[in-house]
Design a protein around this motif. Structure first.
Motif, short mmCIF file in Angstrom:
data_model
loop_
_atom_site.label_atom_id
_atom_site.label_comp_id
_atom_site.label_asym_id
_atom_site.label_seq_id
_atom_site.Cartn_x
_atom_site.Cartn_y
_atom_site.Cartn_z
N ASP A 171 0.85 -1.19 0.00
CA ASP A 171 0.00 0.00 0.00
C ASP A 171 0.88 1.24 0.00
O ASP A 171 2.08 1.17 0.26
N GLU A 172 0.28 2.37 -0.31
CA GLU A 172 1.04 3.61 -0.47
C GLU A 172 1.75 4.03 0.81
O GLU A 172 2.90 4.47 0.79
N ALA A 173 1.06 3.89 1.95
CA ALA A 173 1.64 4.34 3.22
C ALA A 173 2.89 3.52 3.57
O ALA A 173 3.91 4.07 4.01
N ALA A 174 2.84 2.19 3.37
CA ALA A 174 3.99 1.35 3.68
C ALA A 174 5.16 1.69 2.78
O ALA A 174 6.32 1.75 3.22
N LEU A 175 4.90 1.95 1.50
CA LEU A 175 5.97 2.33 0.57
C LEU A 175 6.59 3.66 0.97
O LEU A 175 7.81 3.83 0.95
N ASP A 176 5.75 4.62 1.33
CA ASP A 176 6.26 5.94 1.70
C ASP A 176 7.12 5.86 2.95
O ASP A 176 8.13 6.58 3.07
N ARG A 177 6.76 5.00 3.91
CA ARG A 177 7.53 4.88 5.14
C ARG A 177 8.94 4.36 4.86
O ARG A 177 9.93 4.91 5.35
N VAL A 178 9.04 3.31 4.05
CA VAL A 178 10.36 2.74 3.80
C VAL A 178 11.18 3.65 2.88
O VAL A 178 12.41 3.73 3.00
N MET A 179 10.52 4.39 1.99
CA MET A 179 11.25 5.32 1.13
C MET A 179 11.82 6.48 1.95
O MET A 179 12.84 7.07 1.57
N ALA A 180 11.17 6.82 3.06
CA ALA A 180 11.71 7.87 3.93
C ALA A 180 13.07 7.48 4.46
O ALA A 180 13.98 8.33 4.58
#
Length: 595
Positions: A263-272
């Motif tokens: 999901d978008e939120a999980a991807l954004d967290r690891v990309m941070a």
């Protein structure tokens, strides 16, 4: 008297101050405002000294907030409006400005303690009040950023996390969430606070030499979980031939502490966390290896999650960073189409062997040197058939076989009990040898199968030393494999499952010698990139001093890695030797571009 809790006749006071203001602004200012402000400072200086001694910072700040509100109300009711600003500044200076350091750095209730306890309401009050005095937010911001850097440095140095990739990244994500909440909920999204904390994170994340590898392993783990959770795209081709990769063993248990990257939120967290990595080229090398293993595992692929991650990596680092990764995804899809054509032509099986092949683009995949070693004769015969089929379709291409990257499913019989063994190509070559006899030494197995010397002990350990899944027996017993150790087929092998996965004896992370080799290859790959950056800078500027070359080349390479000044100096010397640049005859620190 009113400040001490007494009652004042506000109407009478208002008439006095209005009279003075009507006489003249100078009269009001000199005869009333100046003595009033001096008395205000004395009153609150004394009160602050007593309160700061007796109250913890949160209680003190609550009292200060009340006093500031009362004083503003007092001015609004019976003083001239022009006094509001000077009065507020006098109260702020006495209650806050003189005690910023004490409030921020207090062990109990200071900024660091409030961050540690997630006391966002108290932090928000501290932020709001310290914003009213010069330098207040600077001191608060520095204290929190220094705490983040120090606690992060302790975290990445923790021996328990240093050897555990998934918990390591989850600890980083938890810390990131904690400080993001501080910025959002206590500091109103203050960009200066966000930048200071980002700088702190960048320092301690890059202090961990294995951070790029561990971030890639974390992504690999989550993308595998996304597949298991049902976020599957089109199935990859079946196991065999050109399959495999590098990374965590397939049999490793998944972590359950964080959600999959579906999901978008999980991807954004690891990309941070990825954004903090300076050595993104090191991450790319590991990510490519882990992606290869996922693509060639023969299992359904979380295609949407994979492509969403690639899109984010492209946004962060550009097309050049992801072009080979995208090529890998394309190769798998093309191979599936090719496999369908081959099957339609009647290929893919013969002599009891069913073979599936992935055709991979040279240079895009992390492949070892080509070899047909460890390919059993029965498999080699079907592989030759595929080569003829492929060359008939693509006459100008050349196939280089990589059986070591593949896997196999073998049907085996143990004392009348039948099982299907899911193994690597190297393990398959070793097991098929036992159809011809029993009791082979490790040295003889290596000679007969052609399994590389570096892989042979690991393959034998996985077959003979794994707890509860010993397909072979080893004599003498023990985990280490010596050339003279003898291996026998284990007729007594049992399992409740018909299909048995034989894992590989390897760590999900690289051993130190492998890591050193990876690092050496990365350093070698960096040299032409640094050369290209220096030449681009010099071609645009024509003449430039050494420090400027270092600064501009570093800026150009920042999206991939952070080159050291020593590396840039070394590459400048190499370019001078190859006559791309020359030193100025009068100033040795000045370089000239040679067209």
């Amino acid at each position: 008297a009113e400040r001490r809790g007494g009652v004042a006749d506000r109407a009478l006071l208002r008439s006095f101050t209005s009279m003075l203001a009507d006489v003249g602004a100078d009269v009001y200012s000199e005869e009333f405002e100046a003595p009033f402000l001096a008395d205000t400072s004395r009153f609150y200086d004394a009160e602050a000294a007593a309160l700061v001694r007796d109250l913890p910072p949160p209680a003190y700040l609550a009292a200060a907030e009340t006093r500031l509100t009362e004083e503003a109300d007092r001015v609004a009711h019976y003083l001239d409006p022009a006094t509001a600003g000077p009065s507020a500044r006098a109260v702020e200076a006495a209650l806050l400005g003189a005690h910023v350091s004490t409030l921020v750095h207090a062990e109990a209730g200071g900024a660091v303690a409030l961050v540690r306890d997630d006391a966002h309401a108290d932090l928000s009050r501290m932020y709001t009040l310290l914003a009213r005095v010069p330098g207040g937010l600077d001191e608060m911001r520095t204290a929190i950023a220094d705490h983040a850097a120090a606690s992060g440095a302790r975290m990445v140095a923790d021996p328990a996390l240093a050897t555990a990739p998934i918990p390591f990244v989850e600890a980083l994500l938890a810390a990131k969430d904690k400080y993001d909440a501080v910025v959002a909920r206590a500091c109103g999204g203050d960009k200066a606070f966000a930048h200071a904390l980002a700088s702190a994170f960048e320092r301690f994340v890059n202090a961990a030499p294995r951070a790029p590898e561990y971030v890639s392993l974390y992504m690999d783990d989550r993308l595998r979980r996304a597949t298991r959770a049902g976020a599957a795209g089109p199935a990859a081709a079946a196991r065999g031939g050109l399959g495999g990769g590098v990374g965590a063993p397939d049999g490793a248990p998944p972590s359950t502490a964080a959600p999959p990257l579906d999901d978008e939120a999980a991807l954004d967290r690891v990309m941070a966390i990825f954004r903090y990595l300076q050595d993104k080229d090191v991450f790319e090398r590991y990510h490519k290896a882990h992606l290869a293993r996922r693509l060639l595992s023969g299992r359904p692929l979380a295609d949407d999650a994979e492509r969403a991650l690639l899109a984010r990596l492209k946004t962060e680092c550009g097309y050049q960073f992801t072009s080979r990764l995208e090529c890998m995804l394309t190769d798998v899809k093309t191979s599936a189409d090719l496999a369908a054509d081959w099957k339609a032509a009647g290929g893919g099986s013969g002599g009891g062997v069913e073979l599936a092949v992935h055709v991979l683009t040279t240079g895009a995949w992390p492949t070892p040197p080509p070899s047909r070693a460890a390919m059993p004769p029965s498999v080699a015969a079907v592989a030759d058939e595929f080569a003829k089929f492929y060359h008939a379709k693509h006459g100008g291409r050349r196939l280089a076989w990589q059986p070591g990257m593949g896997g196999a499913d073998l049907r085996a019989e143990f004392g009348g009990r039948r099982h299907e063994l899911s193994v690597t190509a190297h393990q398959a070559a070793i097991l098929l040898l036992f159809n011809e006899g029993d009791g082979f030494t490790a040295e003889a197995i290596g000679a007969a199968t052609g399994v590389p010397a570096g892989e042979l002990p690991r393959a034998l350990q996985s077959l003979a030393c794994a707890r509860g899944r010993n397909v072979l027996r080893k004599a003498p017993p023990g985990r280490d494999v010596a050339p003279g150790d003898t291996f026998f087929f284990n007729d007594g092998f049992t399992s409740k499952l018909f299909k048995v996965k034989v894992g590989t004896v390897s760590s999900s992370r690289e051993a130190e010698p492998e890591r050193a080799g990876t690092r050496a290859r990365v350093e070698e790959d960096r040299k032409p990139q640094v050369d290209a950056a220096i030449v681009r800078v010099m071609k645009a500027r024509r003449v430039l001093d050494h420090n400027s070359v270092v600064a501009e080349a570093t800026l150009q390479l920042a999206s991939r890695f952070a080159p050291t000044p020593a590396l840039i100096k070394q590459r400048v010397e190499s370019l001078i030797e190859r006559e791309y640049l020359e030193r100025d005859a009068n100033d040795r620190k000045l370089y000239r571009y040679l067209a």
